[in-house]
Design an enzyme around this catalytic site. Structure first.
Site, PDB file in Angstrom:
ATOM      1  N   HIS A  27     -77.882  13.209 -36.248  1.00 26.88           N
ATOM      2  CA  HIS A  27     -78.364  13.681 -37.457  1.00 26.88           C
ATOM      3  C   HIS A  27     -77.857  13.131 -38.776  1.00 26.88           C
ATOM      4  CE1 HIS A  27     -76.411  17.579 -37.692  1.00 26.88           C
ATOM      5  NE2 HIS A  27     -75.913  16.862 -38.707  1.00 26.88           N
ATOM      6  N   CYS A  63     -82.923  15.738 -33.004  1.00 31.24           N
ATOM      7  CA  CYS A  63     -82.531  16.974 -32.726  1.00 31.24           C
ATOM      8  C   CYS A  63     -83.565  17.822 -32.363  1.00 31.24           C
ATOM      9  CB  CYS A  63     -81.983  17.564 -34.144  1.00 31.24           C
ATOM     10  SG  CYS A  63     -80.447  18.499 -33.827  1.00 31.24           S
TER      11      CYS A  63
END
Lengths: 466, 242
Positions: free
Chosen positions: B191, B92
């Site tokens: 994630h 991310c």
């Protein structure tokens, strides 16, 4: 106008009964239906409050704080409208009014005591214009829904800044909450004194290690959990404000939490019929609101002494003579506090965890990796973990990676089978932890099983007397 | 002894990121490979040559701005280590930082470390949801899943994607690619966190780290039934065959 208001109330009431007949709780749907017909409904209701409204917001502890406050006001003889079941969006708040109103739409109450979700806060506050706003804490919660925590905090901040007559009750121990005082509103602070819990708080997830004003890392004199504690910034001098309401020592024994509380210059004993340490924070917030409302601290303490937890807020049941606790878990800070309960006593116990990922739970369950399950690695008193819910497999996986032996971990595809497994374990206490949408199904099953075994009379929730 | 480095563990740990470190260290220890974890905070020194596995997580805007200057000071050393084969997992925000720049909605370009050839463009729509991708590891295709939540849209230059999107958005919701791969660097928006549910990928990173130390990359097999189950439940929900 008048006609639409009535039509909306009738439709709302109809939706409520329909929802109840079909096994729902009717805590949000009536408001949803009514607001469709008459969008200004909430404002029209709110204006009927003779004395005004109190709003409670923040991440954890909203429902408990709100219900405690409603109890305190009722004990004072006030008529109170409150959304007691935790339905805290615009629809849930509106539903509370619909349920309290007569067919003519007259509510006839003194106070509205409303818990409001952080994201819904701006919209509700603008219409309701509360006299008092209580803010419990800010933790990361459902990032897929709210975006970043900073955004949530700034929304609440800018809304409070637009309400000149509103008074604040703020958690001094949370820097993100305490900084709301610089909106210029009159504020009272509550907090915990230096910790008396034996163990050091272990949470690694802290939302505000760094000063929100200048970015310097905070120095802590002590901290309780997550970012809550006595912080100081060496950069700009921002520090925990002096608390007008402070708990001086907290002890949990046999399911009862006791502490000494100082409210301004008065010192008194607080007894809460729950083993949840964090409920002291909720109680302190209520003392704070009580100060603004002119209720004597002694009277607040007396009402809190008889407080019965709402559904899933460490609600106690009895099954085959053993205590069973049902607790809502929804974010790392709250879950870590639930783990404290599991490790606080030496009795053998069984644990059931229901993890759902519906919209109201948060679709992203990554946060379970921020919970310190590693603390349970060598906890021999926990005999078994039963995982259920839409993400049962991932809950089990998280426990495995925390180092818990896989022989202790089970998954059940249905809640009923899972609850039964946990209840029929060899432990002397059972803990049932559930995310939001799993809470009511689990409670229903629990009641049913308890009735089958115990007969209706010994089915709890059992309010503890002390 | 393997050394895992979590850069800015207090700042780049937005949402379950540490699950990746937990998975990496557990899977090493279950095989009796000793591991230590170094948490390197703002301003603290670290010699990347001593690191076997570097993890970069995601952070909020406020947190990312706090680390920007600190990270720039480490850029040259990090680039050299990556060119020399350092094993990196970047998720991310950490992923975006390794690229050339992040272009905001008003067109301002915030420079990245420029180690990998890609750039990120802010989007109006947040790309959120469960995601499944197909990743090729040592000639074998695996199906990985996780959760993505990003408004930045990433476009790759001279680097390979990590995998092909089966369900979800991926790098930008358009070209069907997810993540980036360069030498031993693996970048991803998954994630979920990525490694626990996708043990083949975790073991691949572990193997690369061992080989780089000059050790043989043999890993004793583990019972992965919990991992497989978690992965399959999600793939099934997304309508992807496992």
């Amino acid at each position: 106008m008048r006609l639409r208001f009535w039509a909306a109330i009738l439709a709302g009431k109809g939706a409520y009964h329909l929802s109840r007949i079909t096994g729902g709780r009717g805590s949000s749907l009536p408001g949803l239906v009514a607001l469709r017909l008459f969008p200004e409904m909430l404002g029209a209701f709110a204006r009927q409050a003779r004395c005004g409204a109190v709003m409670v917001t923040g991440t954890n502890g909203k429902t408990t704080t709100n219900n405690m406050l409603a109890r305190v006001l009722e004990a004072e003889g006030a008529r109170v409208v409150a959304n007691r079941e935790g339905a805290n969006l615009v629809t849930g708040v509106t539903t509370a009014f619909i349920r309290a109103s007569g067919l003519g739409g007259r509510v006839g109450y003194d106070w509205a005591v409303l818990e409001v979700d952080e994201a819904a806060f701006p919209r509700v506050a603008e219409v309701v214009r509360p006299r008092i706003v209580v803010v419990t804490n800010f933790f990361r919660d459902q990032l897929d829904r709210y975006g970043e925590l900073d955004k949530t905090v700034s929304f609440i901040r800018s809304t409070v800044a637009k309400l000149p007559a509103t008074k604040l009750v703020l958690n001094a121990d949370d820097p993100l909450v305490a900084m709301l005082a610089d909106t210029g509103r009159e504020a009272l602070f509550f907090g915990l004194g230096a910790p008396t819990r034996g163990e050091e708080a272990q949470g690694t997830t802290r939302e505000a290690r760094f000063c929100p004003y200048c970015g310097q890392e905070f120095t802590y004199d002590y901290y309780h959990y997550s970012q809550l504690g006595a912080y100081r910034c060496s950069g700009c001098g921002f520090a925990r404000p002096r608390a007008q309401v402070e708990a001086l020592s907290v002890q949990t024994l046999n399911g009862v939490t006791r502490s000494v509380v100082r409210v301004r210059d008065e010192v008194l004993t607080l007894t809460l019929p729950t083993p949840g340490f964090y409920n002291v924070y909720n109680a302190l917030a209520v003392f704070g609101a009580g100060l603004w409302l002119g209720i004597a601290p002694g009277k607040v303490a007396a009402s809190l002494h008889r407080y019965v937890p709402a559904t899933g807020r460490l609600q106690e049941f009895v099954y085959k003579g053993r205590p069973v606790y049902l607790n809502l878990v929804k974010n790392p800070a709250g879950f870590n506090e639930s783990l404290n309960l599991l490790t606080a006593s030496r009795e053998p116990k069984d644990v059931f965890i229901a993890l759902n990922d519906n919209d109201a739970d948060g679709r992203d369950i990554s946060w379970i990796w921020d919970v310190d399950f590693e603390r349970l690695e060598n906890c021999k008193e926990i005999l078994r973990f039963v995982c259920a819910g839409r993400r049962a497999a991932e809950m089990a996986l998280r426990l495995k990676y925390a180092g818990i032996p896989v022989q202790k971990i089970e998954t059940c595809s249905h809640f009923a089978a899972g609850v039964r497994r946990a209840l029929e374990g060899y432990g002397s206490i059972v803990y049932l932890l559930a995310t939001y949408t799993a809470l009511w199904p689990v409670e229903k099953i629990l009641r049913r099983l308890a009735t089958e075994v115990n007969g209706a009379d010994s089915v709890s929730p059992v309010p503890r007397s002390s | 002894m393997l050394t895992v480095c979590h850069l800015y563990p207090d700042l780049l740990n937005l949402y379950g990121d540490r699950g990746n470190i937990i998975a990496f260290t557990r899977r090493a220890r279950w095989r009796n490979i000793p591991v230590r974890v170094l948490g390197v905070r703002l301003g603290e020194p670290v010699d990347f040559r001593e690191v076997d596995f570097l993890f970069l997580g995601g952070g909020s805007d406020r947190e990312q701005s706090l680390i920007a200057a600190d990270l720039q000071r480490r850029a040259a050393a990090l680039r050299a280590a990556i060119e020399a084969g350092l094993v990196v997992l970047a998720i991310c925000g950490g992923y975006q930082l390794l690229g050339r720049f992040y272009r905001t909605l008003d067109g301002t370009e915030i420079p990245g470390l420029g180690i990998l050839d890609f750039y990120t463009q802010a989007g109006r729509k947040r790309l959120i949801g469960n995601i499944a991708i197909e990743v090729e590891l040592e000639g074998k295709k695996i199906r990985a899943c996780g959760f993505e939540n990003h408004s930045g849209q990433t476009y790759l230059g001279a680097v390979k994607p990590l995998g092909r999107v089966l369900r979800g958005y991926g790098n930008n919701g358009r070209d069907g690619w997810e993540g980036a791969r360069y030498k031993n660097v693996f970048c991803s928006y998954l994630h979920g966190p990525l490694l626990p549910k996708n043990p083949a990928l975790c073991d691949h990173l572990l193997r690369l780290s061992l080989r780089r130390r000059g050790l043989d990359g043999y890993l004793a097999p583990l019972d992965d039934s919990f991992e497989k189950r978690a992965n399959e439940v999600m793939l099934h929900r997304l309508g992807v065959k496992g």
